[in-house]
Write an enzyme that holds these catalytic residues in place. Structure first.
Site, PDB file in Angstrom:
ATOM      1  N   GLU A 160     -10.170  12.989  26.528  1.00 35.37           N
ATOM      2  CA  GLU A 160      -9.551  12.161  25.496  1.00 35.37           C
ATOM      3  C   GLU A 160      -8.338  11.408  26.017  1.00 35.37           C
ATOM      4  O   GLU A 160      -8.133  10.227  25.703  1.00 35.37           O
ATOM      5  CB  GLU A 160      -9.154  13.034  24.305  1.00 35.37           C
ATOM      6  N   GLU A 178      -8.609   8.185  14.877  1.00 35.08           N
ATOM      7  CA  GLU A 178      -9.520   9.054  15.638  1.00 35.08           C
ATOM      8  C   GLU A 178     -10.762   8.234  15.970  1.00 35.08           C
ATOM      9  O   GLU A 178     -11.629   8.015  15.128  1.00 35.08           O
ATOM     10  CB  GLU A 178      -9.887  10.292  14.827  1.00 35.08           C
ATOM     11  N   HIS A 211      -1.911  13.073  23.732  1.00 31.00           N
ATOM     12  CA  HIS A 211      -2.141  14.003  24.847  1.00 31.00           C
ATOM     13  C   HIS A 211      -1.575  13.442  26.157  1.00 31.00           C
ATOM     14  O   HIS A 211      -0.608  12.720  26.148  1.00 31.00           O
ATOM     15  CB  HIS A 211      -3.629  14.344  24.936  1.00 31.00           C
ATOM     16  N   HIS A 219      -6.117   8.422  19.167  1.00 31.47           N
ATOM     17  CA  HIS A 219      -6.805   9.651  19.550  1.00 31.47           C
ATOM     18  C   HIS A 219      -8.310   9.437  19.562  1.00 31.47           C
ATOM     19  O   HIS A 219      -8.823   8.459  19.005  1.00 31.47           O
ATOM     20  CB  HIS A 219      -6.477  10.784  18.571  1.00 31.47           C
TER      21      HIS A 219
END
Length: 240
Positions: free
Chosen positions: A24, A142, A10, A79
């Site tokens: 995030e 993650e 991102h 992430h």
């Protein structure tokens, strides 16, 4: 010289998952910068390249194109998660991953869970761009859920971010067989106390805006007198 590509997911106009006061994009940038700093400082013959080192937006294709062009030996995309019920950690490789990608995932997942603890959601395979289009062994991690209160509380702790960084570093070093530098090999870096570290930008802005610090000398050590002043300001905030 091994080349490690670290992809902070991102960024810029794309905040990623947002909940409980966390974006995030901010967490994964802190982790990515920490991985680079620690790998290059502590291990021999390794160069860490980043998709982004600031809060900028990059298309997925830009990320993998740059990594492939650089000839990176491995890629790890960082992430945080959302929408997962009880939260926890999980990792992903491509559905038709190479043996080396599977090996990287095995080693990295074990190292991170060994440091982080908590819920292990497992090693998974999925058709994700970052692991599909990368020409080198690639894994996407993650790291906890921003929309699970218990996980979000952990992600707000500097010590937990440090643990996530340490797990990634340990796994990458183990997979590549990196050799740790001796104390004599490590350069003595004298930092400018007036320059704020990228990973601390959000936290430093928050504590200065709230009046706990005056905003000067972010990189200096804290004396007992200065700590006393901070505690006094904190107590005044609580009492008011």
């Amino acid at each position: 010289m091994f080349k490690v590509w670290i992809d902070a997911g991102h960024g810029g106009k794309d905040p990623g998952a947002v909940a409980n006061g966390i974006q995030e994009k901010d967490i994964v940038l802190k982790v990515s910068l920490g991985i680079k700093n620690r790998l290059e400082e502590d291990y021999e013959n390794v160069q860490v390249l980043l998709s982004r080192s600031t809060d900028v937006f990059l298309e997925l294709k830009e990320r993998t194109t740059k990594a492939n062009a650089a000839g990176a030996d491995i890629l790890v995309s960082i992430h945080c998660n959302a929408g997962g019920g009880k939260g926890g950690f999980e990792s992903f490789r491509y559905k038709s991953a190479s043996e080396n990608s599977i090996k990287l995932q095995d080693i990295l997942h074990k190292a991170i869970m060994g440091k982080l603890g908590g819920i292990d959601r497992g090693k998974k395979a999925q058709n994700l761009h970052m692991v599909r289009e990368s020409q080198m062994p690639a894994v996407l991690t993650e790291n906890l859920f921003v929309d699970v209160v218990a996980d979000a509380d952990r992600l707000k702790q500097v010590s937990v971010i440090d643990v996530i960084i340490a797990g990634h570093v340990q796994g990458i070093a183990a997979y590549l067989g990196l050799v740790q530098k001796t104390k004599e090999d490590k350069p003595v870096l004298l930092r400018d106390i007036n320059v704020l570290s990228k990973w601390a930008e959000v936290t430093w802005k928050e504590v200065t805006e709230k009046g706990y610090f005056d905003g000067s000398r972010p990189g200096s050590t804290v004396t007992r007198e200065e700590l006393g002043a901070v505690v006094s300001r904190l107590l005044k905030k609580i009492e008011s």
